[in-house]
Design a protein around this motif. Structure first.
Motif, PDB file in Angstrom:
ATOM      1  N   LEU A  52      17.632  16.572   1.424  1.00  0.00           N
ATOM      2  CA  LEU A  52      18.228  15.342   1.299  1.00  0.00           C
ATOM      3  C   LEU A  52      19.441  15.381   0.527  1.00  0.00           C
ATOM      4  O   LEU A  52      20.279  14.571   0.723  1.00  0.00           O
ATOM      5  CB  LEU A  52      16.991  14.492   0.480  1.00  0.00           C
ATOM      6  CG  LEU A  52      16.095  14.018   1.417  1.00  0.00           C
ATOM      7  CD1 LEU A  52      14.912  13.376   0.304  1.00  0.00           C
ATOM      8  CD2 LEU A  52      16.368  12.801   2.230  1.00  0.00           C
ATOM      9  N   GLY A  53      19.699  16.139  -0.489  1.00  0.00           N
ATOM     10  CA  GLY A  53      20.813  16.411  -1.035  1.00  0.00           C
ATOM     11  C   GLY A  53      22.016  16.495  -0.255  1.00  0.00           C
ATOM     12  O   GLY A  53      23.227  15.860  -0.405  1.00  0.00           O
ATOM     13  N   SER A  54      21.948  17.118   0.619  1.00  0.00           N
ATOM     14  CA  SER A  54      22.894  17.431   1.528  1.00  0.00           C
ATOM     15  C   SER A  54      23.196  16.405   2.761  1.00  0.00           C
ATOM     16  O   SER A  54      24.347  16.354   3.072  1.00  0.00           O
ATOM     17  CB  SER A  54      22.666  19.020   2.416  1.00  0.00           C
ATOM     18  OG  SER A  54      21.690  18.646   3.367  1.00  0.00           O
ATOM     19  N   VAL A  55      22.275  15.530   2.851  1.00  0.00           N
ATOM     20  CA  VAL A  55      22.598  14.195   3.612  1.00  0.00           C
ATOM     21  C   VAL A  55      23.652  13.453   2.995  1.00  0.00           C
ATOM     22  O   VAL A  55      24.487  13.126   3.608  1.00  0.00           O
ATOM     23  CB  VAL A  55      21.306  13.511   4.030  1.00  0.00           C
ATOM     24  CG1 VAL A  55      21.543  12.149   4.551  1.00  0.00           C
ATOM     25  CG2 VAL A  55      20.384  14.304   4.506  1.00  0.00           C
ATOM     26  N   VAL A  56      23.750  13.521   1.718  1.00  0.00           N
ATOM     27  CA  VAL A  56      24.489  12.391   0.926  1.00  0.00           C
ATOM     28  C   VAL A  56      25.629  13.264   0.525  1.00  0.00           C
ATOM     29  O   VAL A  56      26.462  12.654  -0.317  1.00  0.00           O
ATOM     30  CB  VAL A  56      23.699  11.668  -0.022  1.00  0.00           C
ATOM     31  CG1 VAL A  56      22.778  10.616   0.773  1.00  0.00           C
ATOM     32  CG2 VAL A  56      23.398  12.422  -0.942  1.00  0.00           C
ATOM     33  N   THR A  57      25.863  14.522   0.604  1.00  0.00           N
ATOM     34  CA  THR A  57      26.975  14.991   0.052  1.00  0.00           C
ATOM     35  C   THR A  57      27.860  15.947   1.244  1.00  0.00           C
ATOM     36  O   THR A  57      27.228  16.192   2.401  1.00  0.00           O
ATOM     37  CB  THR A  57      26.884  16.045  -0.853  1.00  0.00           C
ATOM     38  OG1 THR A  57      26.317  17.122  -0.529  1.00  0.00           O
ATOM     39  CG2 THR A  57      25.902  15.573  -2.168  1.00  0.00           C
ATOM     40  N   LEU A  69      36.603  18.768  20.475  1.00  0.00           N
ATOM     41  CA  LEU A  69      35.558  18.862  19.634  1.00  0.00           C
ATOM     42  C   LEU A  69      34.889  17.646  19.570  1.00  0.00           C
ATOM     43  O   LEU A  69      35.598  16.561  19.136  1.00  0.00           O
ATOM     44  CB  LEU A  69      36.049  19.483  18.284  1.00  0.00           C
ATOM     45  CG  LEU A  69      35.001  19.609  17.004  1.00  0.00           C
ATOM     46  CD1 LEU A  69      34.144  20.393  17.584  1.00  0.00           C
ATOM     47  CD2 LEU A  69      35.749  20.150  15.873  1.00  0.00           C
ATOM     48  N   ILE A  70      33.760  17.567  19.646  1.00  0.00           N
ATOM     49  CA  ILE A  70      33.065  16.147  19.575  1.00  0.00           C
ATOM     50  C   ILE A  70      31.701  16.123  18.426  1.00  0.00           C
ATOM     51  O   ILE A  70      30.908  17.066  18.581  1.00  0.00           O
ATOM     52  CB  ILE A  70      32.328  15.695  20.837  1.00  0.00           C
ATOM     53  CG1 ILE A  70      33.254  15.836  21.830  1.00  0.00           C
ATOM     54  CG2 ILE A  70      31.673  14.453  20.921  1.00  0.00           C
ATOM     55  CD1 ILE A  70      32.912  15.979  23.254  1.00  0.00           C
ATOM     56  N   GLY A  71      32.159  15.563  17.439  1.00  0.00           N
ATOM     57  CA  GLY A  71      31.025  15.352  16.515  1.00  0.00           C
ATOM     58  C   GLY A  71      30.359  14.105  16.315  1.00  0.00           C
ATOM     59  O   GLY A  71      30.843  13.074  16.692  1.00  0.00           O
ATOM     60  N   HIS A  72      28.953  14.093  16.093  1.00  0.00           N
ATOM     61  CA  HIS A  72      28.243  13.021  16.160  1.00  0.00           C
ATOM     62  C   HIS A  72      27.519  12.999  14.713  1.00  0.00           C
ATOM     63  O   HIS A  72      26.999  13.994  14.108  1.00  0.00           O
ATOM     64  CB  HIS A  72      27.066  12.558  16.994  1.00  0.00           C
ATOM     65  CG  HIS A  72      26.179  11.599  16.879  1.00  0.00           C
ATOM     66  ND1 HIS A  72      24.885  11.802  16.599  1.00  0.00           N
ATOM     67  CD2 HIS A  72      26.255  10.210  16.757  1.00  0.00           C
ATOM     68  CE1 HIS A  72      24.395  10.559  16.480  1.00  0.00           C
ATOM     69  NE2 HIS A  72      24.995   9.758  16.741  1.00  0.00           N
ATOM     70  N   SER A  73      27.733  11.744  14.029  1.00  0.00           N
ATOM     71  CA  SER A  73      26.836  11.581  12.663  1.00  0.00           C
ATOM     72  C   SER A  73      27.456  12.702  11.575  1.00  0.00           C
ATOM     73  O   SER A  73      28.846  12.851  11.426  1.00  0.00           O
ATOM     74  CB  SER A  73      25.279  11.422  12.967  1.00  0.00           C
ATOM     75  OG  SER A  73      24.807  11.274  11.767  1.00  0.00           O
ATOM     76  N   TYR A  74      26.577  13.127  10.981  1.00  0.00           N
ATOM     77  CA  TYR A  74      26.859  14.191   9.867  1.00  0.00           C
ATOM     78  C   TYR A  74      27.725  15.563  10.771  1.00  0.00           C
ATOM     79  O   TYR A  74      28.741  15.841  10.077  1.00  0.00           O
ATOM     80  CB  TYR A  74      25.758  14.882   9.424  1.00  0.00           C
ATOM     81  CG  TYR A  74      25.758  15.646   7.994  1.00  0.00           C
ATOM     82  CD1 TYR A  74      26.072  15.080   7.021  1.00  0.00           C
ATOM     83  CD2 TYR A  74      26.045  16.951   8.206  1.00  0.00           C
ATOM     84  CE1 TYR A  74      26.376  15.692   5.666  1.00  0.00           C
ATOM     85  CE2 TYR A  74      26.476  17.535   6.879  1.00  0.00           C
ATOM     86  CZ  TYR A  74      26.327  16.921   5.818  1.00  0.00           C
ATOM     87  OH  TYR A  74      26.550  17.768   4.383  1.00  0.00           O
ATOM     88  N   GLY A  75      27.542  15.422  12.004  1.00  0.00           N
ATOM     89  CA  GLY A  75      28.295  16.491  12.708  1.00  0.00           C
ATOM     90  C   GLY A  75      29.789  16.074  12.956  1.00  0.00           C
ATOM     91  O   GLY A  75      30.383  16.901  13.154  1.00  0.00           O
ATOM     92  N   SER A 135      30.861   8.331  12.887  1.00  0.00           N
ATOM     93  CA  SER A 135      30.939   8.858  11.797  1.00  0.00           C
ATOM     94  C   SER A 135      30.804   8.292  10.608  1.00  0.00           C
ATOM     95  O   SER A 135      31.128   7.210  10.131  1.00  0.00           O
ATOM     96  CB  SER A 135      32.305   9.520  11.869  1.00  0.00           C
ATOM     97  OG  SER A 135      32.496  10.020  10.632  1.00  0.00           O
ATOM     98  N   PRO A 136      29.886   9.143   9.625  1.00  0.00           N
ATOM     99  CA  PRO A 136      29.954   8.407   8.319  1.00  0.00           C
ATOM    100  C   PRO A 136      30.962   8.812   7.295  1.00  0.00           C
ATOM    101  O   PRO A 136      31.010   8.145   6.433  1.00  0.00           O
ATOM    102  CB  PRO A 136      28.580   9.165   7.798  1.00  0.00           C
ATOM    103  CG  PRO A 136      28.751  10.487   8.299  1.00  0.00           C
ATOM    104  CD  PRO A 136      29.232  10.241   9.672  1.00  0.00           C
ATOM    105  N   GLY A 137      32.028   9.501   7.768  1.00  0.00           N
ATOM    106  CA  GLY A 137      33.064   9.688   6.689  1.00  0.00           C
ATOM    107  C   GLY A 137      33.836  11.011   7.345  1.00  0.00           C
ATOM    108  O   GLY A 137      33.467  11.930   7.825  1.00  0.00           O
TER     109      GLY A 137
END
Lengths: 108, 608
Positions: free
Chosen positions: B387-392, B423-429, B451-453
């Motif tokens: 979980l920690g890695s989800v938000v950092t 290069l195609i990223g989705h979400s955290y990707g 993208s979340p950021g």
């Protein structure tokens, strides 16, 4: 009369495990070869492939049996490492890592 | 009716019975068997290795050495067969391609004949000389084609005969012993020694690989599949061969041990689960062919079953990235583990089909999943640490470095003119992809979906590549980068929202998604359909999709506004159906989302 092979017990257990691993990996290799069903190949090619596989599947099966026998020999040792004769002791010694090639065989 | 002598239509070509895919599978099986055999050989040689230090006579009597030498005979025979199989596969691939060309010629010729026949039926006697001249030219063309077909059939027969002869040279134990003693037998240490420190440089790796003989390549592949299969700069076809061998060897060995009732360690269980998942994919796509080349479609370009706390690392391509004109790498986001890849594979399959249908050149679309993507679905206590890695952005930054290396490798092994690389990223990707781009990944286009950021405040600061952004208005995850701890409009926990107009990316049209609160999370997983897929497809084949305006301050709903507004718009029906538990859950979710960090796990949806 019994014979003792002067090596640390841990060495014998490791040797048994190593031969077991060899047995498992070679069994796996043999299973892979045995499972090959030539597909998408002409008859003449399939025939050659099958002939090739027959030879080397059989050879691997032989090596699997050897590995199993070696592992079994170590497993069969008594807790006090008594072996029935010097010939068997020499055979087992020959299966140990090279560092133990000169382990003493004593008749007791 | 005019009388013109027409040539007979050219009959269908002989079928290529031995197919490249069949030979490829045979080679994969032989290599998998060799990998386990060589593991045993390495142990046996290592255990008696001291014997070669000057007391060879003594060592020759040693049972381990005898065992090792006998096993080496089998290895030598299998190595010879693998090399022969590799050569045969290449020849059949060329012959298959030539057959496609010949068949195209045949169809064209027969069509021309049909046209001429129709003209003759309505022609006058005065037109006969001209028509007969055309018929004669078609006759000459047919004769040349038939000669080419005969030549092709001869080469097929030669290829088969050569392969059969190669196998026959090692189909007895004595043959194998001769092969083992052959002074020309490839020796892996010498081959690796030539690479030396160049192993860290994909261009040096690619150059080294090009200079190796076929036998040397196959020997290194089977001796060190885990290295070759994951080494940037090695061509995709050879990485594929190495990784398939490794997967097969893992499934065989660990499966054998399980079959014998042995208890595997936790690491071994993870490895077997990952190997089995990948093996299933390979089996499912065994007969899939590239629609343009007719060659096998799926290339396994990364296989690291022990990585990422047992989640494993894997990357694959549909198509050959080294030969493709357009190459796209997709990086999925949360819940991306090796054991559950179906959805991810479905996404790249949809994109590969769409891009192949829409463009003229060869297309290769793959996914890269060799980073510790957050796992949030059905979390067990042991996985809570994820979980920690989800938000950092920690894992995204680390993954970005590895991803950039992977992309460097694709550039190094590319053949022909440099491919157009997306290069195609989705979400955290998408965040991970942003880090890769920021780290200098050699890409032409960066596509950020949901993208979340991103780690920079502008696209120009991120990369010199074109930055395209697909952010659905009703995808809550895309709003995480707009309402950070510093206040509205400021970067969130994973960085800046790239859909902001001020970011300067090219925002393309995607479906805004449902405005029902119960559908918000599904909106986050809808980028490989409809307008969004069209937009991504266009980017992959080098076209610019239609742009839409970026987000302007005050011009879009913030995260809490979206959740509350969509709840109201849904008329409360969803809550009504689910009762108080759902009300409590939603209240908690809204609260968490509004607070940012803790809400993120709820906002993410499986990226597959």
């Amino acid at each position: 009369m019994a014979v003792t092979l002067d090596v640390p017990p841990g060495v014998l257990r490791l040797a048994e495990r190593a031969w077991d691993d060899a047995h498992d990996k070679l069994s796996a290799a043999g299973t892979r070869l045995d499972g090959i069903v030539p597909a998408g190949l002409s008859t003449v090619v399939s025939t050659a492939v099958t002939a090739f596989l027959d030879v080397w599947s059989a050879e691997i099966a032989t090596l699997v049996r050897q590995a199993s026998a070696h592992a079994g020999a170590f497993a069969d040792l008594d807790a006090d490492l008594e072996i029935t004769d010097a010939v068997e002791a020499a055979r087992l010694r020959s299966l140990l890592p090279y560092a133990h090639r000169d382990a003493t065989i004593r008749v007791v | 009716m005019a009388s013109v002598t027409l040539p007979a239509p050219v009959a269908p070509l002989p079928v290529l019975i031995s197919r490249p895919v069949g030979v490829l599978q045979l080679g994969n099986d032989l290599r998998a068997a060799l990998v386990n055999g060589k593991d045993v050989q390495a142990w046996a040689e290592g255990s008696s290795g001291d014997a070669f230090g000057g007391q060879a006579a003594d060592a020759s009597r040693h049972a381990l050495t005898r065992f090792s030498r006998r096993l080496d005979v089998t290895e030598a025979a299998l190595e010879s067969a693998v090399v022969a199989t590799s050569r045969f596969e290449d020849r059949l691939a060329r012959l298959s391609s030539q057959r496609l060309t010949l068949d195209g010629d045949r169809v064209g010729l027969n069509t021309a004949l049909d046209d001429l026949r129709a003209e003759v039926a309505g022609a006058s006697d005065a037109e006969v000389p001209l028509l007969q001249a055309r018929a004669d030219r078609l006759q000459q063309r047919a004769a040349r084609l038939l000669a080419d077909v005969v030549d092709w059939a001869t080469r097929v027969a030669d290829a088969e005969a050569d392969f059969v002869a190669a196998l026959a040279r090692v189909d007895t134990f004595d043959d194998g012993r001769r092969a083992a003693r052959d002074p020309g037998r490839a020796e892996v240490d010498g081959v690796l020694g030539r690479l030396g420190a160049g192993v860290a440089d994909p261009a040096a790796v690619a150059a080294w690989w090009r200079l190796l003989s076929r036998a040397e390549r196959q020997t290194v592949i089977t001796e060190h599949p885990a290295i070759i299969g994951n080494l940037p700069g090695i061509p995709a076809r050879d990485r594929d061969a190495a990784n398939r061998a490794d997967v097969g060897a893992d499934v065989d060995e660990l499966g054998t041990r399980v079959g014998q009732g042995e208890q595997l360690t936790s690491t071994e269980r993870d490895r077997l689960a990952n190997a089995s998942a990948v093996s299933e994919i390979l089996d499912d796509h065994r007969d899939d062919l590239d629609p343009r080349t007719g060659e096998h479609l799926l290339h396994l370009t990364q296989y690291q079953p022990d990585e990422h706390s047992g989640d494993g690392g894997v990357a694959l391509f549909l198509g050959d990235p080294d030969r493709a004109d357009h190459v796209a790498v997709y990086v999925p986001g949360t819940l991306s583990e090796t054991g559950t890849l179906d959805g991810t594979l479905g996404n790249i399959d949809a994109l590969h089909r769409a891009a192949t249908d829409a463009g003229d050149g060869l297309v290769a679309v793959g996914f890269w999943l060799d980073y510790d993507a957050p796992s949030i679905d059905g979390l067990s206590p042991g996985e809570l640490a994820d979980l920690g890695s989800v938000v950092t952005p920690t894992e995204a930054a680390a993954g970005g470095d590895d991803l950039a290396d992977y992309l460097d490798g694709l550039r190094a092994s590319d053949t022909g003119p440099p491919a157009h690389l997306s290069l195609i990223g989705h979400s955290y990707g998408a965040t991970t992809s942003s880090y890769a781009a920021h780290g200098g990944a050699p890409i032409d286009d960066l596509v950020l979906l949901g993208s979340p950021g991103a780690p920079t405040s502008t696209a120009d600061a991120l990369t010199s590549a074109e930055v395209h952004v697909g952010s659905a208005d009703h995808d809550p995850v895309t709003l995480l980068g707009t309402d950070g701890p510093g206040g509205p409009g400021l970067p969130g926990p994973l960085g800046q929202d790239p859909a902001q107009d001020s970011f300067g990316g090219r925002r393309f049209e995607v479906d805004p998604g449902s405005y029902r609160v119960q559908d918000l999370l599904a909106n986050h997983s809808s980028y490989f359909a409809d307008e969004s897929l069209d937009g991504v497809t266009g980017i992959v084949i080098g076209n610019d999709p239609d742009e839409v305006a970026g987000r302007q301050p005050g011009g879009y709903q913030t995260l809490d506004q979206l959740v509350l507004g969509s709840t109201v718009a849904s008329g409360g029906e969803w809550l009504w159906e689910r009762g108080n538990d759902a009300v409590d859950g939603l209240t908690g979710t809204v609260h968490d989302l509004a607070e940012g960090l803790l809400g993120l796990p709820y906002a993410f949806h499986p990226g597959r």
